[in-house]
Design an enzyme around this catalytic site. Structure first.
Site, short mmCIF file in Angstrom:
data_model
loop_
_atom_site.label_atom_id
_atom_site.label_comp_id
_atom_site.label_asym_id
_atom_site.label_seq_id
_atom_site.Cartn_x
_atom_site.Cartn_y
_atom_site.Cartn_z
N SER A 1 30.54 7.23 -5.00
CA SER A 1 31.89 7.22 -4.45
C SER A 1 32.03 8.07 -3.20
O SER A 1 32.93 7.84 -2.39
CB SER A 1 32.90 7.68 -5.51
OG SER A 1 32.63 9.00 -5.91
N ASP B 1 43.33 14.96 -6.26
CA ASP B 1 42.57 15.13 -7.50
C ASP B 1 41.65 16.34 -7.43
O ASP B 1 41.02 16.72 -8.42
CB ASP B 1 41.76 13.88 -7.84
CG ASP B 1 40.77 13.47 -6.75
OD1 ASP B 1 40.57 14.25 -5.80
OD2 ASP B 1 40.21 12.36 -6.86
N HIS C 1 37.68 14.29 -4.53
CA HIS C 1 37.15 13.47 -3.44
C HIS C 1 37.60 14.02 -2.09
O HIS C 1 38.77 14.36 -1.91
CB HIS C 1 37.63 12.02 -3.58
CG HIS C 1 37.11 11.34 -4.81
ND1 HIS C 1 37.78 11.37 -6.01
CD2 HIS C 1 35.99 10.62 -5.00
CE1 HIS C 1 37.08 10.71 -6.90
NE2 HIS C 1 35.99 10.24 -6.32
#
Length: 216
Positions: A43, A192, A195
């Site tokens: 990711s 979050d 990321h």
């Protein structure tokens, strides 16, 4: 400074870079050049949470390449949630892109899940071997990773050392730590806390560019 994660794994009370499943499509720049740089990762490479995948560090690298009028195009083969095992399973398909340069960014999810390090190392070696066997002249760059000490200090240290060891063994170029100056810094990560933001990805791009530019 540590690598952060993408999704809470309640079974082990650890986290993993797998907010989405492994169905993220490969993003390929529309360029007819024969020279390709393939970013093969999870990711972090896929640019999870960004409005535009081109804001992820591979897209920023493409902008740098274009500004210098270099004859390379980027293939973003990042898949959120990818492990070294998943990467091993899809490497043959990705190599159809015929990379001139191959940037390997995998292993973080393995570490966050406590996968035995010999297994992760074997998977990464298999990926490296697949690239070398099919395209002996392809230049491989390995992105180093670090994880929090959730799995114990010994595991954390061995995980960190796995990347330079692989780079030395296989004569690869090494990015010491992809998330240098980003991991754990709130202002450079999304809500979050995991990321990187667009600004964070700009720093990731710099970390990669410091190794990639001399090669180009």
């Amino acid at each position: 400074m540590f690598l952060c994660s993408c999704k809470q794994d309640t079974s082990k009370n650890t986290t993993a870079l797998d907010e989405t499943n492994s169905k993220t499509e490969v993003e390929t720049t529309e360029n007819t050049t024969s020279k390709k740089i393939v970013f093969f990762g999870d990711s972090l490479t896929a640019g999870y949470g960004l409005e535009d995948v081109d804001d992820a560090y591979p897209g920023i690298i493409q902008d740098k390449i274009d500004a210098l009028d270099l004859d390379y195009s980027i293939v973003n083969s990042g898949v959120s949630g990818e492990t070294t095992s998943g990467g091993k399973n899809r490497i043959d398909w990705v190599l159809n892109e015929k990379p001139t340069i191959f940037i390997l960014e995998l292993g973080a999810n393995d570490g966050l899940r406590g996968v035995p390090l010999d297994q992760s190392k074997d998977n990464l070696q298999t990926i490296i071997d697949a690239v070398k066997k099919r395209y002996p002249d392809t230049i491989i760059i390995l992105a180093g990773m670090q994880i929090p000490p959730n799995m114990g200090q010994d595991y954390t240290t061995e995980f960190k050392n796995m990347f330079p060891e692989l780079a030395k063994k296989n004569n690869l170029h090494l990015i010491p730590f992809l998330l240098e100056d980003v991991g754990g810094i709130a202002d450079l990560n999304q809500s979050d806390g995991i990321h990187p933001t667009k600004k964070g990805h700009e720093i990731l791009a710099k970390n990669v560019w410091d190794v990639l530019q001399p090669i180009l």
